[in-house]
Structures are given as C-alpha cells and as structure tokens.
Design a protein around this motif. Structure first.
Motif, PDB file in Angstrom:
ATOM      1  N   ARG A  61      -6.198  -1.577  -0.931  1.00 28.61           N
ATOM      2  CA  ARG A  61      -5.682  -2.146   0.315  1.00 28.61           C
ATOM      3  C   ARG A  61      -4.185  -2.405   0.221  1.00 28.61           C
ATOM      4  O   ARG A  61      -3.428  -2.169   1.174  1.00 28.61           O
ATOM      5  CB  ARG A  61      -6.429  -3.449   0.615  1.00 28.61           C
ATOM      6  N   ILE A  62      -3.728  -2.904  -0.918  1.00 28.06           N
ATOM      7  CA  ILE A  62      -2.302  -3.164  -1.112  1.00 28.06           C
ATOM      8  C   ILE A  62      -1.502  -1.874  -0.960  1.00 28.06           C
ATOM      9  O   ILE A  62      -0.451  -1.844  -0.311  1.00 28.06           O
ATOM     10  CB  ILE A  62      -2.049  -3.804  -2.490  1.00 28.06           C
ATOM     11  N   ALA A  63      -1.991  -0.788  -1.560  1.00 26.83           N
ATOM     12  CA  ALA A  63      -1.293   0.496  -1.472  1.00 26.83           C
ATOM     13  C   ALA A  63      -1.207   0.986  -0.032  1.00 26.83           C
ATOM     14  O   ALA A  63      -0.155   1.463   0.422  1.00 26.83           O
ATOM     15  CB  ALA A  63      -2.002   1.528  -2.344  1.00 26.83           C
ATOM     16  N   VAL A  64      -2.321   0.856   0.716  1.00 27.13           N
ATOM     17  CA  VAL A  64      -2.334   1.302   2.112  1.00 27.13           C
ATOM     18  C   VAL A  64      -1.392   0.463   2.959  1.00 27.13           C
ATOM     19  O   VAL A  64      -0.608   0.985   3.764  1.00 27.13           O
ATOM     20  CB  VAL A  64      -3.769   1.237   2.680  1.00 27.13           C
ATOM     21  N   LEU A  65      -1.444  -0.861   2.792  1.00 27.29           N
ATOM     22  CA  LEU A  65      -0.597  -1.756   3.580  1.00 27.29           C
ATOM     23  C   LEU A  65       0.879  -1.529   3.280  1.00 27.29           C
ATOM     24  O   LEU A  65       1.718  -1.551   4.187  1.00 27.29           O
ATOM     25  CB  LEU A  65      -0.975  -3.211   3.300  1.00 27.29           C
ATOM     26  N   PHE A  66       1.200  -1.304   2.018  1.00 26.58           N
ATOM     27  CA  PHE A  66       2.596  -1.042   1.664  1.00 26.58           C
ATOM     28  C   PHE A  66       3.049   0.295   2.259  1.00 26.58           C
ATOM     29  O   PHE A  66       4.188   0.423   2.720  1.00 26.58           O
ATOM     30  CB  PHE A  66       2.764  -1.024   0.144  1.00 26.58           C
ATOM     31  N   GLY A  67       2.146   1.280   2.254  1.00 20.01           N
ATOM     32  CA  GLY A  67       2.483   2.556   2.874  1.00 20.01           C
ATOM     33  C   GLY A  67       2.748   2.433   4.359  1.00 20.01           C
ATOM     34  O   GLY A  67       3.680   3.040   4.899  1.00 20.01           O
ATOM     35  N   LEU A  68       1.936   1.624   5.048  1.00 17.55           N
ATOM     36  CA  LEU A  68       2.162   1.392   6.476  1.00 17.55           C
ATOM     37  C   LEU A  68       3.470   0.642   6.710  1.00 17.55           C
ATOM     38  O   LEU A  68       4.169   0.883   7.697  1.00 17.55           O
ATOM     39  CB  LEU A  68       0.992   0.592   7.055  1.00 17.55           C
ATOM     40  N   ALA A  69       3.807  -0.269   5.787  1.00 16.70           N
ATOM     41  CA  ALA A  69       5.053  -1.027   5.930  1.00 16.70           C
ATOM     42  C   ALA A  69       6.268  -0.117   5.849  1.00 16.70           C
ATOM     43  O   ALA A  69       7.244  -0.279   6.588  1.00 16.70           O
ATOM     44  CB  ALA A  69       5.129  -2.106   4.848  1.00 16.70           C
ATOM     45  N   VAL A  70       6.220   0.877   4.967  1.00 15.56           N
ATOM     46  CA  VAL A  70       7.380   1.741   4.751  1.00 15.56           C
ATOM     47  C   VAL A  70       7.435   2.897   5.756  1.00 15.56           C
ATOM     48  O   VAL A  70       8.465   3.559   5.889  1.00 15.56           O
ATOM     49  CB  VAL A  70       7.367   2.306   3.308  1.00 15.56           C
ATOM     50  N   ALA A  71       6.340   3.121   6.502  1.00 17.48           N
ATOM     51  CA  ALA A  71       6.231   4.299   7.366  1.00 17.48           C
ATOM     52  C   ALA A  71       7.373   4.471   8.375  1.00 17.48           C
ATOM     53  O   ALA A  71       7.972   5.549   8.442  1.00 17.48           O
ATOM     54  CB  ALA A  71       4.882   4.287   8.087  1.00 17.48           C
ATOM     55  N   PRO A  72       7.725   3.457   9.197  1.00 15.69           N
ATOM     56  CA  PRO A  72       8.797   3.674  10.170  1.00 15.69           C
ATOM     57  C   PRO A  72      10.134   4.047   9.545  1.00 15.69           C
ATOM     58  O   PRO A  72      10.789   5.009   9.976  1.00 15.69           O
ATOM     59  CB  PRO A  72       8.883   2.323  10.900  1.00 15.69           C
ATOM     60  N   LEU A  73      10.548   3.307   8.519  1.00 14.91           N
ATOM     61  CA  LEU A  73      11.826   3.594   7.875  1.00 14.91           C
ATOM     62  C   LEU A  73      11.805   4.963   7.195  1.00 14.91           C
ATOM     63  O   LEU A  73      12.773   5.724   7.292  1.00 14.91           O
ATOM     64  CB  LEU A  73      12.159   2.515   6.857  1.00 14.91           C
ATOM     65  N   TRP A 228      11.515  -3.258  10.348  1.00 15.04           N
ATOM     66  CA  TRP A 228      11.537  -2.103  11.243  1.00 15.04           C
ATOM     67  C   TRP A 228      10.274  -2.019  12.093  1.00 15.04           C
ATOM     68  O   TRP A 228      10.119  -1.091  12.876  1.00 15.04           O
ATOM     69  CB  TRP A 228      11.692  -0.814  10.430  1.00 15.04           C
ATOM     70  N   HIS A 229       9.357  -2.978  11.936  1.00 16.87           N
ATOM     71  CA  HIS A 229       8.123  -3.004  12.715  1.00 16.87           C
ATOM     72  C   HIS A 229       8.248  -3.952  13.902  1.00 16.87           C
ATOM     73  O   HIS A 229       9.169  -4.780  13.964  1.00 16.87           O
ATOM     74  CB  HIS A 229       6.947  -3.457  11.836  1.00 16.87           C
ATOM     75  N   LEU A 230       7.292  -3.855  14.823  1.00 24.29           N
ATOM     76  CA  LEU A 230       7.211  -4.808  15.921  1.00 24.29           C
ATOM     77  C   LEU A 230       6.881  -6.184  15.350  1.00 24.29           C
ATOM     78  O   LEU A 230       6.152  -6.288  14.357  1.00 24.29           O
ATOM     79  CB  LEU A 230       6.137  -4.374  16.916  1.00 24.29           C
ATOM     80  N   PRO A 231       7.400  -7.263  15.943  1.00 26.04           N
ATOM     81  CA  PRO A 231       7.187  -8.615  15.392  1.00 26.04           C
ATOM     82  C   PRO A 231       5.723  -8.966  15.153  1.00 26.04           C
ATOM     83  O   PRO A 231       5.376  -9.523  14.109  1.00 26.04           O
ATOM     84  CB  PRO A 231       7.816  -9.518  16.459  1.00 26.04           C
ATOM     85  N   SER A 232       4.852  -8.661  16.103  1.00 27.23           N
ATOM     86  CA  SER A 232       3.435  -8.997  15.930  1.00 27.23           C
ATOM     87  C   SER A 232       2.824  -8.216  14.767  1.00 27.23           C
ATOM     88  O   SER A 232       2.015  -8.750  13.998  1.00 27.23           O
ATOM     89  CB  SER A 232       2.661  -8.700  17.219  1.00 27.23           C
ATOM     90  N   MET A 233       3.221  -6.974  14.607  1.00 23.53           N
ATOM     91  CA  MET A 233       2.705  -6.149  13.526  1.00 23.53           C
ATOM     92  C   MET A 233       3.249  -6.627  12.185  1.00 23.53           C
ATOM     93  O   MET A 233       2.541  -6.598  11.168  1.00 23.53           O
ATOM     94  CB  MET A 233       3.103  -4.691  13.760  1.00 23.53           C
ATOM     95  N   LYS A 234       4.480  -7.085  12.171  1.00 28.36           N
ATOM     96  CA  LYS A 234       5.076  -7.603  10.940  1.00 28.36           C
ATOM     97  C   LYS A 234       4.273  -8.778  10.407  1.00 28.36           C
ATOM     98  O   LYS A 234       3.939  -8.818   9.208  1.00 28.36           O
ATOM     99  CB  LYS A 234       6.525  -8.028  11.217  1.00 28.36           C
ATOM    100  N   ARG A 235       3.945  -9.727  11.271  1.00 28.40           N
ATOM    101  CA  ARG A 235       3.175 -10.904  10.835  1.00 28.40           C
ATOM    102  C   ARG A 235       1.786 -10.503  10.351  1.00 28.40           C
ATOM    103  O   ARG A 235       1.290 -11.017   9.334  1.00 28.40           O
ATOM    104  CB  ARG A 235       3.075 -11.911  11.987  1.00 28.40           C
ATOM    105  N   LEU A 236       1.145  -9.584  11.077  1.00 25.28           N
ATOM    106  CA  LEU A 236      -0.203  -9.166  10.716  1.00 25.28           C
ATOM    107  C   LEU A 236      -0.229  -8.475   9.355  1.00 25.28           C
ATOM    108  O   LEU A 236      -1.079  -8.777   8.499  1.00 25.28           O
ATOM    109  CB  LEU A 236      -0.754  -8.224  11.797  1.00 25.28           C
TER     110      LEU A 236
END
Length: 345
Positions: A61-73, A228-236
């Motif tokens: 899960r950590i790997a997937v979440l980190f991948g989603l975090a870096v996706a936009p940039l 680089w994410h939307l505010p609501s997505m950043k918190r989630l």
C-alpha cells in the motif's frame, strides 16, 4: 523579398518573448496542463479503488500511495521534456521537424533559441525560485519542525544503550521517533513506569521500525510531492499513507516481540495513558494517534485475501494514460505553440 519580410516578422515575434525559447515556453505550459490533468484523474481513480487498496498489505500500500503522490509531477515533467526537445540541431527528435513560418518555401526555421538578457534571466530565476519556495513552504516547515523537536528532546533526555533509545525525564506518557535524515527514538520515564518490560519492548520495537525505515523522510518527500495534488486528495493520501506506515511498523513490532495481540493490547494501554497530549509533537511518528482504531482492527482480525484485480486495473489505467500522453505530445506541442504565437503576435 517576400522571404526576407517573413523572416523579419518572425524575429519580431521572437523578441517579444523577451529572450525565452518558444520551445521552452511551450514545454512549461504543456507540463503545467499535464500536472493539473493527472491530479484530477488520480483523484477520480483513487476514489473508485480506495476501498480495495486499503485491504492490501501495508508495504504494498505504501508503494502504491507513494506512486500516486508522485504521478502528477512525474507525468508533467516527462511530457514537458518530450515536448521541449524538438530542434533541427538534433539527429533524432521526439517531435518531428515542422515549419515555423507559414508559406515560407524551402526556409523552415527551428525553434527560436535566444539568450535571456542578464537582468531578465536573473528576474526569471528569482521569480521561479520564489514560486517554488511558496509552494513548498508548508512541507518544508514540517521538516524543520521535525528536526526542531528532535533537537529539543535530545537536549531533554539521555541515550540508553539498554533500550537503544533516548529516555526523557517527564511524567507524561511519550514514545515517538523524531527526525528526518537521522531519526531517533524517544520514550518518557512516565510511560515506562506504567508498562511492563515486554510492553516497553513492543513500544520501542514499533518506534525503532520507524527509524530503520526512514518513515519521517518518506513522509517529508510525500508532503512535497502532494503539493501538486488537489487539496482534498492531498489530505486523503497523507492520512492513508500515515495509516499504512503505522500498520507496517505494527507488523514489524509483532514479528520482533510476542505477536499481534500483544501489540494491540499495548497500543490500547498507551492510548488510555495519553490523557495529556503533547500537541507540538502531533507531526512526528508516535505510538498512538488518530489511526489507533484502524490499527487495532488490523492487528486483531485475519487479513482478507489479497485481491490483485485492483492492482491490475491500476497498472492498465497507468499504461493507457502514459501511452495517451506520449501520443498527444506532438499535437499538444503544436497547439500550445500556435496559440502562444497568436497571442503575442
């Protein structure tokens, strides 16, 4: 004569860019658009598969979440690079050669490549740095806070070889890992007085897992990427990442001590002792926090069979999106270029 007049007009357009390369300007606009688009698509996709992702093992899960975090940039940077490497000077270009002056036979020109005037270049760099610092101000402030807390606690305690942790002379219950690049484990004497030796070992095993895994650094980088994410997505994403990190450390503590049930009981006991909160320590990796209920449920219940369908869907969606970005790089390049020239012409 006609060709000469067209060349003069083309140079005038170039000069209106204040020395900026049209290629560079196009790449920056494309990159910004892709960052915004990717952030929106990540939000749509994640809300659809979040329930399934939360059932995955913490490490995955950590790997997937980190991948989603870096996706936009990552997507914006890659496409900006792909749309900015076109030049007649290169042997092989991603963007095919094309004429930049309409109706000019046998005299197609490459992208304008002019040097910035020293003052303009300095101001451009200063503005870019200012915008970057403003965007990253909050995550960088968190990083500074984590290190400030570590220095404060180091000064307030002493290192114990027996426990491989810093002992804090305070009656309040406290156990945490503080620091980014060189994390340290802290535990208060007030907490130790209420715990058995085995419970102390469980608490320290959890916090030492944070230190070994460099979770503070991971969360600091994630905070920087999530701007680089939307505010609501950043918190989630931050909340889900924090839960996965805590559960991964609970798993490691269970393996190193007397099992999952003992870890769950210790977490509950420490949570009950936390009648006084250390508010200024809310941003560090502590043994208890807002995710206690989810962590206890995770420790006490058998893990559901891991379904790989959501992972397959995520990979397929990512592959399709990546292919679409690569295919659209050239037309996107020309559209932005044409609109830019029409606006400044």
């Amino acid at each position: 004569m006609k060709n000469s007049s067209l060349l003069v007009e083309y140079k005038k357009v170039a000069n209106k860019l204040l020395g900026l390369s049209l290629n560079f300007l196009t790449a920056m606009i494309v990159g910004a658009c892709v960052v915004i688009t990717t952030a929106m698509l990540v939000r749509i996709l994640y809300t659809r598969i979040r329930a399934s992702i939360l059932t995955a093992p913490p490490a995955r899960r950590i790997a997937v979440l980190f991948g989603l975090a870096v996706a936009p940039l990552a997507a914006g940077s890659v496409l900006a690079l792909l749309t900015g490497i076109s030049s007649f000077d290169y042997i092989a270009d991603f963007i095919k050669h094309h004429c930049h002056v309409a109706n000019l036979e046998n005299a197609c020109l490459p992208h304008v490549q002019l040097q910035l005037a020293p003052l303009v270049e300095f101001l451009a760099i200063l503005i870019a740095m200012g915008l970057t610092v403003a965007l990253l101000a909050t995550p960088l402030r968190h990083v500074a806070e984590w290190d400030r807390i570590k220095k404060f606690l180091c000064a307030a305690g002493r290192y114990s070889e027996k426990f491989d942790a810093h002992l804090i002379d305070d009656d309040r219950p406290l156990a945490l890992c503080a620091g980014v690049l060189n994390p340290m484990v802290f535990i208060s004497k007030g907490l130790m007085r209420h715990l058995t030796l085995e419970e102390i070992r469980i608490v320290l095993a959890h916090e030492q897992a944070h230190a070994r895994r460099l979770d503070g650094l991971l969360q600091a980088v994630a905070r920087c990427l999530l701007v680089w994410h939307l505010p609501s997505m950043k918190r989630l994403l931050l909340n889900d990442l924090a839960l996965a990190i805590e559960q991964a450390c609970d798993d490691e503590a269970a393996r190193r001590t007397t099992g999952r049930l003992a870890v769950a009981e210790t977490i509950l006991k420490v949570e009950r002792l936390h009648h006084q909160q250390w508010e200024y320590l809310s941003s560090v990796n502590a043994i208890v926090g807002s995710s206690v209920t989810a962590r206890i449920e995770y420790l006490l219940h058998e893990s559901a069979p891991f379904e790989r369908k959501w992972m397959t869907k995520l990979i397929i969606h990512a592959a399709i999106y990546a292919a679409a970005l690569i295919v659209s790089a050239e037309p996107f390049h020309h559209i932005i270029e044409t609109v830019t020239l029409s606006l400044i012409g």
